[in-house]
Design an enzyme around this catalytic site. Sequence first.
Site, PDB file in Angstrom:
ATOM      1  N   ASP A  35      11.113  17.891  51.810  1.00  0.00           N
ATOM      2  CA  ASP A  35      12.418  17.247  52.014  1.00  0.00           C
ATOM      3  C   ASP A  35      13.116  16.780  50.736  1.00  0.00           C
ATOM      4  O   ASP A  35      13.908  15.835  50.775  1.00  0.00           O
ATOM      5  CB  ASP A  35      12.266  16.030  52.939  1.00  0.00           C
ATOM      6  CG  ASP A  35      11.755  16.381  54.312  1.00  0.00           C
ATOM      7  OD1 ASP A  35      11.690  17.567  54.643  1.00  0.00           O
ATOM      8  OD2 ASP A  35      11.411  15.445  55.066  1.00  0.00           O
ATOM      9  N   GLU A  44      14.511  21.439  59.496  1.00  0.00           N
ATOM     10  CA  GLU A  44      15.051  20.770  60.674  1.00  0.00           C
ATOM     11  C   GLU A  44      16.544  20.516  60.492  1.00  0.00           C
ATOM     12  O   GLU A  44      17.373  21.128  61.144  1.00  0.00           O
ATOM     13  CB  GLU A  44      14.292  19.459  60.899  1.00  0.00           C
ATOM     14  CG  GLU A  44      14.635  18.736  62.187  1.00  0.00           C
ATOM     15  CD  GLU A  44      13.731  17.535  62.394  1.00  0.00           C
ATOM     16  OE1 GLU A  44      13.063  17.466  63.435  1.00  0.00           O
ATOM     17  OE2 GLU A  44      13.697  16.662  61.494  1.00  0.00           O
ATOM     18  N   GLU A  85      21.778  17.825  56.539  1.00  0.00           N
ATOM     19  CA  GLU A  85      21.337  17.112  55.345  1.00  0.00           C
ATOM     20  C   GLU A  85      21.145  18.075  54.177  1.00  0.00           C
ATOM     21  O   GLU A  85      21.299  17.682  53.011  1.00  0.00           O
ATOM     22  CB  GLU A  85      20.062  16.334  55.640  1.00  0.00           C
ATOM     23  CG  GLU A  85      20.312  15.111  56.518  1.00  0.00           C
ATOM     24  CD  GLU A  85      19.046  14.342  56.828  1.00  0.00           C
ATOM     25  OE1 GLU A  85      18.954  13.173  56.439  1.00  0.00           O
ATOM     26  OE2 GLU A  85      18.144  14.919  57.477  1.00  0.00           O
TER      27      GLU A  85
END
Length: 697
Positions: A446, A522, A526
């Site tokens: 991430d 996911e 973002e």
Amino acid sequence: MANNNITTYGFSFALIICMSAFSLIPETTSSSSSPFQFPPTQSTILPEPSSFFSPNLLSTPLPTNSFFQNFALNNGDKPEYFHPYSINSSSSSLSLSYPSLSSTSAFISQTFAPDLTIYASQTSTNIDAANSSRRVISGFTDLSVTLDFPSSNLRFFLARGSPYVTCNVSSPTAVSVSTIHAILESYSSNSNTKFIVQLNNNQTWVLYTSSPSNLTRSSPSTLTFDGYSGTIRIALVPGSDPKYESILDRFSYAYPVSGEAVFTKSFTLEYKWVKYGQGDLLMLAHPLHLQILSNANATVLDDFMYKSIDGDLVGVVGDSWELRSHNVSVTWHSIEGVKQGSYPEIVSALRHDVEVLSSTPITTASSYFYGKLVARAARLALIAEEVDCLDVVPAIKKYLMDAIEPWLDGTFSGNGFLYDPKWGGLLTKQGSTDRGADFGFGVYNDHHYHLGYFVYGISVLAKIDPAWGIKYKAQAYSLAADFINLGNQSNSNYPKLRCFDMYTLHSWAGGLTEFGDGRNQESTSEAVNAYYSAALMGLAYGDTNLFDSGSMLTALEIQAAQMWWHVREGDTLYEEAFTKENRIVGVSWANKRDSGLWFAPPEAKEMRLGIQLLPISPITEILFSDDGFAKEIVEWALPSLSREGVEEGWKGFVYALQGIYDKDGALEKIRSLTGFDDGNSLTNLLWWIHSRILGSQ
């Protein structure tokens, strides 16, 4: 608007500079010269790369989210998907699978089965004994990876989107090809350079050799080239029509050994393969490639295709492709603006949110949640500019300085950024000793999500306080370079585009974690935010290169989200059972589409919508530029809001998307909310709705 389309606004960088009310900072320091390093750390949890990469590669930053990542983790024996084949390797063999596809209303997946396995029946005696059992990654590029089996004299050139798997045999070796299926028939052409293998699972494979050879049945499930040296190319014949085999024959002589993806000009990406052999190069394009491919240097073979979870892979002839994404306008403020009559409501909420902001210290030490709060505050500053409420900006600026500086100068006691020289990238202090801290940031999970929020806040602060921006420019660029470094030789601290996959044209988030289904992502929104924020940093610092690269990566991430995550009624990309029940994908994997989330089950539709929408900013109106699809997904998600315990923050995202086509109804619901996502605010939602209303008044 048309499906899978990004609205083109046609603003150039120069025009944005003229029209935007921001301070342009002269570029006093090159973004790639003497790049800043946060304090070095020796992580206690990171895997050791030296077992998998050849020594010459260990001195440069290594990929941490690549298409071949499973080859360099744990035992290195989990498959990765190369389009059209899934490929797995052990220390002595390589297996390839034309994966079968299964689908339900909840998920779609590709299953690996070793249809063919290639290995040396004999091993070389002229190999260092200490390294004789090692399979090593000897080279990699944006579009390819090379695997060496020193004890077997085998080298595999694995290229993304190649209908062939290419093996070079460096000296006379007995090379075997085995299968888990029954071999119904095998035979060769008259020249003994082409061999057909038919299996009992209805697959037909063709093997090409660069020189005449004999392929004999050494066991019921094994065929062997005895004492062969040269090149072996292996391909599945994708259909029963003779034209498929004929096309494979025609292009069997030229093979790619590497492939680079280069940004050549604004919103243009070029694939450049290095090929060996004679003739033209045949590769495969997925649906997004075909949507943006310029045919100037490539010829599309519409009647030659392989199936894939990503949609049909279509043949393209040419060793150079030009891909042109839609132009995306990266701006600080809403594209059409807010009507002055709407200012009072937004200003009232803004003053309240700033007052709360100034009196509420950040208590989290999580890099993700901390970054969201920084970006939330930065949104308030830009909204204040847009609605002419500049007297609140100094308070926001102080908040941003107090929040951001401790992460940049190393004085934040709860966490902070460190530099990992082993793989080449940023870790958090907590993440360097705990795999679970910061959602796995310490094992490179991430990174674009977390750092994107920080980059957004830094960019806004550099815009409103140029002197501050100059002071912290080195640290700012280091954060951005961790995920958007373009591989310049002078910036050797970070790998090229840590998260962004140059073949699939979107990011992966999984980091140095082994997954049977390959890489995963996911939250596409973002990911969009990360590259959008990097482009804003380019605006703040007057850096056209960073602006251009950030803008194009934003455009590609948006188009990929619209292609593979947004599921419209009647779409045919996915199977009918999945399409009927889902308007958006939860987690997309290299080999799976999942309706669930990492943190929520499939029935939490409002969370699935929200995680593909947050954070709401000006770029959101391009990500969700299709009014018709916005209506589809909201109507699909609204019933889930009646479940017990649904949080107000998730409701806010559903209502925000409703505002695209039902502005008054959405505004009424937003006014009634009693809470907001930690990266969102009433001010931001009102700004969003009122900037939508302007277009219809």
